[in-house]
Write a protein that holds these residues in place. Structure first.
Motif, PDB file in Angstrom:
ATOM      1  N   PHE A   7       6.401   0.532   6.477  1.00 25.30           N
ATOM      2  CA  PHE A   7       7.679  -0.082   6.116  1.00 25.30           C
ATOM      3  C   PHE A   7       8.695   0.963   5.690  1.00 25.30           C
ATOM      4  CE2 PHE A   7      10.310  -3.588   5.100  1.00 25.30           C
ATOM      5  CZ  PHE A   7      11.018  -3.267   3.960  1.00 25.30           C
ATOM      6  N   ASP A   8       8.237   2.053   5.071  1.00 25.22           N
ATOM      7  CA  ASP A   8       9.142   3.110   4.623  1.00 25.22           C
ATOM      8  C   ASP A   8       8.352   4.391   4.440  1.00 25.22           C
ATOM      9  OD1 ASP A   8      11.455   4.408   3.766  1.00 25.22           O
ATOM     10  OD2 ASP A   8      12.098   2.727   2.526  1.00 25.22           O
ATOM     11  N   PHE A   9       9.071   5.480   4.143  1.00 23.05           N
ATOM     12  CA  PHE A   9       8.464   6.800   4.034  1.00 23.05           C
ATOM     13  C   PHE A   9       9.125   7.532   2.870  1.00 23.05           C
ATOM     14  CE2 PHE A   9       5.983   9.893   6.642  1.00 23.05           C
ATOM     15  CZ  PHE A   9       6.168  11.014   5.847  1.00 23.05           C
ATOM     16  N   VAL A  39       0.854  -1.187   0.000  1.00 21.86           N
ATOM     17  CA  VAL A  39       0.000   0.000   0.000  1.00 21.86           C
ATOM     18  C   VAL A  39       0.893   1.241   0.000  1.00 21.86           C
ATOM     19  CG1 VAL A  39      -1.731   1.321   1.273  1.00 21.86           C
ATOM     20  CG2 VAL A  39      -1.860  -1.175   1.226  1.00 21.86           C
ATOM     21  N   LEU A  40       0.658   2.144  -0.967  1.00 22.15           N
ATOM     22  CA  LEU A  40       1.324   3.451  -1.004  1.00 22.15           C
ATOM     23  C   LEU A  40       0.286   4.476  -0.575  1.00 22.15           C
ATOM     24  CD1 LEU A  40       3.116   3.232  -4.490  1.00 22.15           C
ATOM     25  CD2 LEU A  40       4.007   2.517  -2.269  1.00 22.15           C
ATOM     26  N   SER A  41       0.476   5.110   0.563  1.00 23.94           N
ATOM     27  CA  SER A  41      -0.578   5.965   1.117  1.00 23.94           C
ATOM     28  C   SER A  41      -0.089   7.361   1.473  1.00 23.94           C
ATOM     29  CB  SER A  41      -1.179   5.303   2.362  1.00 23.94           C
ATOM     30  OG  SER A  41      -2.167   6.128   2.945  1.00 23.94           O
ATOM     31  N   ASP A  42      -0.928   8.347   1.137  1.00 24.26           N
ATOM     32  CA  ASP A  42      -0.733   9.713   1.604  1.00 24.26           C
ATOM     33  C   ASP A  42      -1.130   9.791   3.084  1.00 24.26           C
ATOM     34  OD1 ASP A  42      -0.202  12.398   1.588  1.00 24.26           O
ATOM     35  OD2 ASP A  42      -2.011  12.970   0.495  1.00 24.26           O
ATOM     36  N   LYS A  89       2.292  -4.670   3.455  1.00 25.05           N
ATOM     37  CA  LYS A  89       3.120  -3.611   4.014  1.00 25.05           C
ATOM     38  C   LYS A  89       2.814  -2.274   3.352  1.00 25.05           C
ATOM     39  CE  LYS A  89       4.994  -6.190   6.995  1.00 25.05           C
ATOM     40  NZ  LYS A  89       4.625  -5.985   8.410  1.00 25.05           N
ATOM     41  N   ALA A  90       2.958  -1.195   4.120  1.00 28.12           N
ATOM     42  CA  ALA A  90       2.612   0.142   3.638  1.00 28.12           C
ATOM     43  C   ALA A  90       3.845   1.026   3.556  1.00 28.12           C
ATOM     44  CB  ALA A  90       1.572   0.775   4.554  1.00 28.12           C
TER      45      ALA A  90
END
Length: 348
Positions: A103-105, A55-58, A81-82
């Motif tokens: 998981f990362d930013f 998931v890629l989330s704002d 994982k996001a």
């Protein structure tokens, strides 16, 4: 195996950017993207698509923000994982996101090369988690896969053998002309002219082959290329963009101490053509080539294209408008066409 990625962002232009930046991976079925516009919509998409990997989330979104979504995601599917993709890159938001299982930013504006590296790293982690869980449940030997290079070689052989039959097929035809090269031939010696044009043709051929096309013929200072198979129009445009960029980055010193920077004019069209062994039996010269109105239109578009332009008709534009940025040029009169043709210029 295709990776499935959920993108959660209330900025709709991000969806268009992702489709454009990852168009090759999408059509080659490396990635499948699902889009949601806030956390509530994302949870619904996750329930509808339990096989989502990443998931890629704002963060800042209406109804449910990204930080709240992280908590819900851990409860719904701990293996997914996001990665947070947000303009709010302060340390408080980063620490909160990590504490809630991110998981990362990644900070906006998005560097898409960095985004893909992060996606691959996250997907690898998800795969490792799943393999570990699988090993606990069962102690099977991992399935052995046929080497991908062998499959590509087999596909190529099948493609080449298919050229030996006369048939009606759907293809994309590309005509690439080196602008102003006739003037060079009038001023330079033969060795220089041949060396220059061969170097330009070599650039074109490499980019055409890289996208699965083949060179049909060389015509003076122009090239005719044909693309067939899946996404043949997309691959043809990718090739044309690469040719234009590489050719325009080339500089050559001429005998009169001037520097020549070549440019190309390109016409592209897609449609049904006749493919066959065409030529003269008397001369014993037959070439496998394609003929038809779709081919003629591509050549006419190249003839009216200015230096640096890649032109396509509206019918082709409708097929690729979600993947490439194009600008309308209006209706143009093309040779041997009774009616004007609506034409678009491919920008990127």
């Amino acid at each position: 195996m295709k990776a499935k990625i959920l993108v959660v962002d209330d900025e709709t232009d991000l969806e268009l950017l992702i489709r454009q930046k990852f168009r090759r991976q999408i059509r080659e079925q490396q990635y499948e993207f699902v889009f949601a516009y806030n956390g509530v919509d994302a949870l619904e998409k996750l329930q509808q698509n339990p096989d989502i990997d990443v998931v890629l989330s704002d963060i800042n979104m209406p109804e449910m923000d990204g930080l709240t979504l992280l908590i819900k995601l851990g409860e719904l599917n701990p293996l997914t994982k996001a990665v947070i993709v947000s303009a709010y890159g302060d340390m408080d938001n980063i620490r909160t996101a990590m504490n809630r299982g991110a998981f990362d930013f990644i900070c906006k504006p998005v560097n898409f090369e960095d985004l893909e590296v992060t996606m691959l790293k996250t997907l690898k982690h998800v795969d490792q988690l799943r393999e570990t869980l699988k090993a606990i449940k069962e102690n099977d030997i991992l399935r052995m896969y046929v080497d991908e290079s062998v499959l590509k070689f087999m596909d190529r052989r099948e493609f080449e053998s298919s050229l030996m039959s006369n048939e009606n097929i759907e293809v994309t035809t590309v005509f690439i002309d080196i602008c102003g090269f006739t003037a060079i031939t009038e001023r330079e010696n033969a060795d220089t002219v041949v060396k220059l044009i061969n170097s330009y043709f070599d650039i074109m051929v490499k980019e055409i082959i890289a996208q699965g096309g083949y060179v049909d013929k060389f015509m003076g200072d122009a090239v005719m290329a044909v693309f067939r198979g899946e996404y043949h129009l997309d691959r043809a445009i990718e090739s044309a963009l690469a040719v234009r960029n590489h050719i325009e980055a080339t500089k050559n010193d001429l005998s009169d101490d001037r520097t020549y920077t070549p440019q190309v004019a390109i016409g592209i069209n897609t449609g049904e053509v006749i493919s066959g062994n065409i030529g003269s039996a008397t001369l014993r010269r037959l070439d496998y080539t394609v003929i038809g109105d779709a081919v003629n239109t591509a050549q006419r578009l190249q003839a009216v294209a200015q230096a640096g332009q890649i032109l396509i008709p509206e019918s082709a534009y409708q097929l690729v408008k979600d993947s490439f940025r194009c600008e309308p040029l209006g209706e143009l009169r093309l040779k041997n066409k009774a009616q004007p043709v609506a034409v678009y210029q491919v920008i990127e």
